[in-house]
Design an enzyme around this catalytic site. Structure first.
Site, short mmCIF file in Angstrom:
data_model
loop_
_atom_site.label_atom_id
_atom_site.label_comp_id
_atom_site.label_asym_id
_atom_site.label_seq_id
_atom_site.Cartn_x
_atom_site.Cartn_y
_atom_site.Cartn_z
CG HIS A 157 -1.99 -1.05 1.13
ND1 HIS A 157 -3.28 -0.78 0.75
CD2 HIS A 157 -1.94 -2.40 1.31
CE1 HIS A 157 -3.99 -1.90 0.73
NE2 HIS A 157 -3.19 -2.90 1.07
CG ASP A 369 -0.07 9.13 0.79
OD1 ASP A 369 -0.07 7.97 1.23
OD2 ASP A 369 -0.76 10.05 1.26
#
Ligand code: ADQ
Length: 460
Positions: A157, A369
């Protein structure tokens, strides 16, 4: 039919068939409901000793949840130490903020082995095993050592950095070797996949095989490892439904009443240094300096509940932000206007979506991110007839898809300040066009597509 066995560091608590947290948990749960299967992970509880066997088993429809408890030592070395104080900063290119300890790395491996020992007896011959995230890079290796030959994949992720950055973690070679025990390694973006493939080819004597059209397949350590790019998405219609629902609007109505027709810039993050909050506060200050006409007419709402607060760097960033928020407000506030509202608390998703919907600008400026689901939720929550503007960091995975946002460099305060000014004054037609373009991509790369593509590639 093969069952799906999902493994993640935490198993999300489920209430009335729904997980109590967003994103990943919702996507995983849908997959499990469809196929039936197992969700395995840490219970979130600290016990006197860690257990080799699941400490709890709960049945929710076709899903069986198995959890294990961790000892204080395992929690400290595996979770707080190596996973969050070494890997997390390195994966987010924040190498100055990380620290490394071989004992903690041994603890990380030990907990991956513990998970494997507790999980192996649960796995049936046709099951496919889907591990999630940076906590479990060594899980497949431990399962293989126990003789598990099933198809095992992992989805990261977080970002995966360029090799020279990853190599600042002294255990980098052990980690990559362990990752090569997976059959499929999935990433959020092409850049992340390229970082991993580059490492394997240059530093493990690995080679690329097959046609790039069919995905990137590697051969290393005598194994064939498929890699893939699976950008995680959101259920767009569900988000908009939650944003519109009258029953969810209590906080949004209070917010609107308090703004007295001022424009609203809004950000929502876990309080984490990778999210770029300090630079963002600086950019907002710069915006107030450079655009005096905006003073008194714009409010910036930052929602950031503390996370990982038992780690020193997280306590420091929290302290620093409190100081910055006070300083900026002290400098610019008027008797009847507070420029920055900084809330250190969480909101339920149902309340958050209507808040997104009333914000004129969604400001999402991580330094790095993996994806950033807040950016996608912000866009999905908007009224298509009168949408807000997304200002988005080029270093969020979401920027690869949402290129109709105002893309900024979060380190460039002047650039972010200019984008805020531009976003707040953008004409309706341009806002609608940008919004429609982003919605089109988000519908294509939905949460369902993410899950279906990963499980199909892992099965095939
Ligand atoms: P996170 O770092 O947690 O996730 P993000 O994707 O932005 O980051 O958020 C995940 C979820 O948490 C979103 O659904 C969001 O609504 C919710 N959330 C965030 N802040 C909140 C708040 N203040 N109050 C309530 N809810 C909040 C990791 C990676 C990301 C990746 C996701 C999913 O770091 O890059 O997008 O996993 O893969």
């Amino acid at each position: 039919m093969s069952r799906l066995v999902v493994v993640s560091n935490r198993v999300a608590p489920i209430q009335e068939g729904q997980p109590t947290t967003g994103g990943l948990a919702a996507g995983v749960l849908d997959a499990l409901k469809k196929k039936g299967g197992v969700w395995f992970g840490w219970s979130g509880d600290i016990a006197a000793t860690s257990s080799n066997k699941p400490t709890a088993r709960q049945k929710v429809g076709p899903i069986t949840l198995y959890t294990v408890d961790l000892s204080r030592r395992d929690y400290d070395e595996f979770y707080r130490g190596f996973a969050n104080d070494t890997l997390w900063p390195a994966l987010h290119y924040q190498i100055g903020l990380g620290r490394f300890d071989w004992n903690e790395f041994a603890g990380y491996r030990r907990v991956n082995e513990l998970f494997a020992r507790a999980l192996a007896p649960v796995i049936e011959p046709d099951d496919i095993v889907w591990a999630h995230d940076y906590h479990l890079l060594c899980l497949a290796e431990s399962l293989r050592e126990l003789g598990v030959h099933n198809r095992i994949g992992i989805f990261l992720h977080t970002p995966f950095p360029a090799p020279p950055v990853f190599m600042t973690v002294p255990a980098h070679a052990e980690l990559i070797k362990a990752m090569c025990q997976y059959d499929l390694v999935g990433f959020q973006t092409e850049t992340d996949r390229a970082g991993f493939a580059d490492y394997v080819v240059r530093h493990c004597d690995g080679e690329l095989i097959g046609h790039p059209r069919d995905g990137l397949t590697l051969r290393a350590y005598g194994r064939v490892i498929k890699t893939g790019v699976y950008p995680i998405g959101v259920h767009v219609d569900e988000v908009r439904g939650q944003a519109k629902a009258q029953a969810n609007r209590r906080h949004a109505d209070r917010l609107m009443a308090s703004l007295r027709h001022r424009q609203l810039i809004m950000s929502v993050d876990r309080l984490d240094y990778s999210k770029g909050l300090k630079q963002r506060f600086g950019a907002f200050e710069r915006f107030l300096e450079d655009c005096p006409a905006a003073r008194g007419g714009v409010t910036f709402l930052q929602i950031a509940p503390p996370s990982r607060s038992d780690i020193q760097t997280y306590r420091e960033i929290r302290h620093e932000l409190e100081g910055e928020a006070g300083r900026i407000n002290g400098r610019f506030a008027e008797i009847d206007w507070m420029p920055l509202r900084y809330l250190n608390r969480s909101f339920p998703r149902s309340a958050l979506m209507p808040l997104y919907a009333v914000a004129d600008v969604g400001l999402v400026t991580p330094l790095r991110d993996g994806m950033n689901l807040v950016a996608k939720e912000y866009v999905a929550a908007q009224d298509p007839a009168d949408p807000g503007v997304l200002v988005l960091s080029q270093f969020a995975g979401a920027a690869f898809e949402l290129d109709a946002a105002l893309i900024i460099n979060p380190y460039d305060m002047v650039g972010v300040a200019m984008a805020l000014d531009r976003g707040l004054s953008m004409r309706l037609e341009e806002r609608q066009e940008r919004h429609a373009s982003m919605m089109q991509v988000m519908r294509r790369n939905s949460l369902d597509a993410w899950r279906d593509r990963f499980t199909a590639d892992l099965t095939g």
